[in-house]
Design an enzyme around this catalytic site. Structure first.
Site, PDB file in Angstrom:
ATOM      1  N   ASN A  36       0.836  -1.208   0.000  1.00 14.03           N
ATOM      2  CA  ASN A  36       0.000   0.000   0.000  1.00 14.03           C
ATOM      3  C   ASN A  36       0.863   1.247   0.000  1.00 14.03           C
ATOM      4  O   ASN A  36       0.534   2.256   0.647  1.00 14.03           O
ATOM      5  CB  ASN A  36      -0.933  -0.014   1.226  1.00 14.03           C
ATOM      6  CG  ASN A  36      -2.050   0.995   1.098  1.00 14.03           C
ATOM      7  OD1 ASN A  36      -2.582   1.213   0.010  1.00 14.03           O
ATOM      8  ND2 ASN A  36      -2.411   1.654   2.206  1.00 14.03           N
ATOM      9  N   SER A 125      -4.801   1.311  17.485  1.00 13.08           N
ATOM     10  CA  SER A 125      -5.795   2.270  16.972  1.00 13.08           C
ATOM     11  C   SER A 125      -6.895   2.491  17.991  1.00 13.08           C
ATOM     12  O   SER A 125      -7.267   1.570  18.734  1.00 13.08           O
ATOM     13  CB  SER A 125      -6.408   1.705  15.691  1.00 13.08           C
ATOM     14  OG  SER A 125      -7.541   2.448  15.323  1.00 13.08           O
ATOM     15  N   ALA A 126      -7.448   3.691  17.962  1.00 14.39           N
ATOM     16  CA  ALA A 126      -8.604   3.997  18.807  1.00 14.39           C
ATOM     17  C   ALA A 126      -9.804   3.147  18.424  1.00 14.39           C
ATOM     18  O   ALA A 126     -10.777   3.077  19.179  1.00 14.39           O
ATOM     19  CB  ALA A 126      -8.955   5.474  18.668  1.00 14.39           C
ATOM     20  N   TYR A 149     -10.540  -5.696  11.551  1.00 16.25           N
ATOM     21  CA  TYR A 149      -9.340  -4.850  11.669  1.00 16.25           C
ATOM     22  C   TYR A 149      -9.102  -4.461  13.132  1.00 16.25           C
ATOM     23  O   TYR A 149      -7.991  -4.597  13.658  1.00 16.25           O
ATOM     24  CB  TYR A 149      -9.503  -3.600  10.795  1.00 16.25           C
ATOM     25  CG  TYR A 149      -8.513  -2.499  11.079  1.00 16.25           C
ATOM     26  CD1 TYR A 149      -7.181  -2.626  10.707  1.00 16.25           C
ATOM     27  CD2 TYR A 149      -8.902  -1.315  11.711  1.00 16.25           C
ATOM     28  CE1 TYR A 149      -6.263  -1.618  10.966  1.00 16.25           C
ATOM     29  CE2 TYR A 149      -7.990  -0.298  11.971  1.00 16.25           C
ATOM     30  CZ  TYR A 149      -6.678  -0.455  11.602  1.00 16.25           C
ATOM     31  OH  TYR A 149      -5.767   0.541  11.866  1.00 16.25           O
ATOM     32  N   LYS A 153      -6.024  -5.537  15.937  1.00 20.89           N
ATOM     33  CA  LYS A 153      -5.216  -4.632  16.779  1.00 20.89           C
ATOM     34  C   LYS A 153      -5.235  -5.098  18.230  1.00 20.89           C
ATOM     35  O   LYS A 153      -4.191  -5.135  18.900  1.00 20.89           O
ATOM     36  CB  LYS A 153      -5.749  -3.194  16.687  1.00 20.89           C
ATOM     37  CG  LYS A 153      -5.540  -2.532  15.327  1.00 20.89           C
ATOM     38  CD  LYS A 153      -4.081  -2.281  15.035  1.00 20.89           C
ATOM     39  CE  LYS A 153      -3.843  -1.564  13.732  1.00 20.89           C
ATOM     40  NZ  LYS A 153      -2.453  -1.673  13.271  1.00 20.89           N
ATOM     41  N   TYR A 177      -3.675   5.303  18.023  1.00 25.63           N
ATOM     42  CA  TYR A 177      -3.844   6.551  17.268  1.00 25.63           C
ATOM     43  C   TYR A 177      -5.319   6.897  17.164  1.00 25.63           C
ATOM     44  O   TYR A 177      -6.146   6.043  16.903  1.00 25.63           O
ATOM     45  CB  TYR A 177      -3.357   6.425  15.828  1.00 25.63           C
ATOM     46  CG  TYR A 177      -1.974   5.875  15.573  1.00 25.63           C
ATOM     47  CD1 TYR A 177      -0.960   5.896  16.526  1.00 25.63           C
ATOM     48  CD2 TYR A 177      -1.670   5.353  14.315  1.00 25.63           C
ATOM     49  CE1 TYR A 177       0.299   5.393  16.227  1.00 25.63           C
ATOM     50  CE2 TYR A 177      -0.412   4.863  14.016  1.00 25.63           C
ATOM     51  CZ  TYR A 177       0.563   4.876  14.987  1.00 25.63           C
ATOM     52  OH  TYR A 177       1.813   4.382  14.677  1.00 25.63           O
TER      53      TYR A 177
END
Ligand code: NAD
Ligand code: UFG
Length: 342
Positions: A36, A125-126, A149, A153, A177
Site C-alpha cells: 500500500n 488504533s482507537a 481490523y 489490533k 492513534y
C-alpha cells in the site's frame, strides 16, 4: 545508538516517523512490501533528512528475510506499523487481515526473538474502543472492536502483553492513534490513498483539487452542535513526534513493562468545522453535499491524552489550521500523489 527497525516505513505514518527520526540523525531500517505504498516515499524522506535509511523490500511474514535483515543490521528497537488498515475491506476479507496483521506480527516477533531487539512500539488504533460509552476516551475504557481490523489490533496488543509477561526483557508501548491527518510541512511527503479515499481529509483534499466533484458529508442529524460527527484529528507530525517520545519512554521503562497510550489531541472537531477550516486557511472551496449517515459511524470520539503527557512527556502541538494547511500543500504540490514527479 542502534538503528530503529521501522516496519511499514514507506506508508503514510511510517514515512513521517522516519522523516522525524532521520531528521534527528537516527538511522532507520525500513521494511515494507509496498502493498500500500511506494519506494518513492522513502526516496523523498531521504531527500528531507540527513539520517541514513536502509530500505528492504520484504514482507513481515517472510521469516527468513526478516532474520537476514536483523543479522545484517544493528537494530536496538522496532516501530511496528506494517499492516492492512481498511476497515470495510477487513469485514470482506477477515482471513486476509488476520494473516497479514496478526500472523505477520507473530512472524516479526519470532525473527526478533533471535536478535537482541527487545523494545517494541506498536501502531494500535482507537478503533479498539468501538462505540464509546463516554468521552473523552482514556486507556482504561472498555475495548469492543467493531471490525476484524479492530480485533486484529486488540489481538496483537494481547500477544505483546503475553510476550512481556513471559520474558521481562521486553518493553512494549501500544500507541492507540486517533485520526491522523495532514502532512510534512515541506509538502514532500503525505497521504497517498491508492483508491477512492475512505477517510475525510484525503477526500476533502481531492475535492478541493477537483479530482472529486463534491464531498459527501455523512449525516447532519447527529446529537452534536452542528449535527455532524466529532473526531480527534491529530497532525501526522505530532503523531510522529509521539513515536520518538515512545522510544525515549522505553529507555527509562522497567523491564517487562507494557504501556498503552492514546495519541490524540484531546479535542473533538466536527466534520463541518474541519471542512470550513480547510476552506478558510487555504482560500479554496470544497463543494459538499449532505448525505445519509455512514453505517457504523460513532457520533463522537476523542481522546483523553493525559497518559501520553504524564508517561512520555508528549502532547500534540499543532492546530486544525496546521493540519488543513499542510494537507493541502501536499495535495496541491502532488496532485497524483507519489506518481507526481518530484
Ligand atoms: P499505510 O497503509 O500507509 O502504511 C502501512 C504500510 O505497511 C504500507 O507501506 C504497506 O505497504 C506496509 N505493509 C502492509 N502489510 C505489510 C506486510 N505484510 N509486510 C510488509 N509491509 C507491509 O497505513 P498508515 O496509515 O501509515 O498506518 C500505519 C499503521 O498505523 C497501520 O498499522 C495502521 O493500522 C495504523 N493506524 C493507522 C491509522 C490511520 O488513520 N492512518 C489509525 C490508527 C492506526
Ligand atoms: N466523513 C464524511 N465524508 C467522507 C469521509 C468521512 O462525512 O467522505 C466523515 C465520517 O462520517 C466521520 C468523519 O468524517 O464522521 C471521519 O471519518 P474518517 O473515515 O476519516 O475517520 P473515522 O474516525 O470514521 O475512522 C478512523 C479510521 C479507521 C478507524 C476509526 C476508529 O479511518 O481506520 O478511525 O478509530 F477504525
Amino acid at each position: 545508538m542502534g538503528s530503529v527497525l521501522v516496519t511499514g516505513g514507506a506508508g503514510y505514518i511510517g514515512s513521517h516517523v522516519m522523516a522525524v527520526l532521520a531528521g534527528q540523525g537516527r538511522r532507520c531500517v525500513c521494511v515494507d512490501n509496498f502493498s500500500n505504498s511506494s519506494p518513492e516515499a522513502v526516496a523523498r524522506v531521504r531527500s528531507l533528512a540527513p539520517g541514513a535509511i536502509a530500505l528492504y523490500e520484504a514482507d513481515i511474514r517472510d521469516l527468513a528475510a526478516l532474520r537476514a535483515i536483523l543479522a545484517k543490521e544493528d537494530c536496538a528497537s522496532v516501530i511496528h506499523m506494517a499492516g492492512l488498515k481498511a476497515v470495510g475491506e477487513s469485514v470482506e476479507f477477515p482471513e486476509r487481515y488476520h494473516d497479514n496483521n496478526v500472523r505477520g506480527t507473530q512472524c516479526l516477533l519470532e525473527a526478533l526473538h533471535d536478535s537482541s531487539v527487545r523494545r517494541f512500539v506498536f501502531s494500535s488504533s482507537a478503533t479498539v474502543y468501538g462505540i464509546p460509552e463516554r468521552v473523552p476516551l482514556d486507556e482504561t475504557a472498555p475495548t469492543r472492536p467493531q471490525s476484524p481490523y479492530g480485533e486484529n489490533k486488540l489481538e496483537i496488543e494481547g500477544v505483546l502483553a503475553g510476550l512481556a509477561a513471559g520474558d521481562p526483557a521486553w518493553r512494549v508501548i501500544n500507541l492507540r492513534y486517533f485520526n491522523p491527518v495532514g502532512a510534512h510541512p515541506s509538502g514532500t511527503i503525505g497521504e497517498d490513498p491508492s483508491d477512492i479515499p475512505n477517510n475525510l481529509m484525503p477526500f476533502v483534499c481531492q475535492t478541493a483539487a477537483g479530482r472529486r466533484e463534491r464531498l459527501a458529508i455523512f449525516g447532519a442529524d447527529y446529537p452534536t452542535a452542528d449535527g455532524t460527527c466529532i473526531r480527534d484529528y491529530i497532525h501526522v507530525m505530532d503523531l510522529a513526534d509521539g513515536h520518538v517520545a515512545a522510544l525515549r519512554a522505553l529507555d527509562s521503562a522497567a523491564d517487562g513493562e507494557v504501556m498503552t497510550v492514546n495519541l490524540g489531541t484531546g479535542r473533538g472537531v466536527s466534520v463541518l468545522e474541519l471542512v470550513n477550516t480547510f476552506e478558510r486557511v487555504n482560500g479554496i472551496r470544497v463543494p459538499r453535499v449532505y448525505s445519509d449517515r455512514r453505517p457504523g459511524d460513532v457520533p463522537v470520539c476523542y481522546a483523553d491524552a493525559t497518559r501520553a503527557r504524564r508517561t512520555m512527556g508528549w502532547s500534540a502541538r499543532r492546530t486544525i489550521e496546521d493540519m488543513c494547511r499542510d494537507a493541502w500543500r501536499w495535495q496541491s504540490r502532488n496532485p497524483e500523489g507519489y506518481a507526481t514527479a518530484s
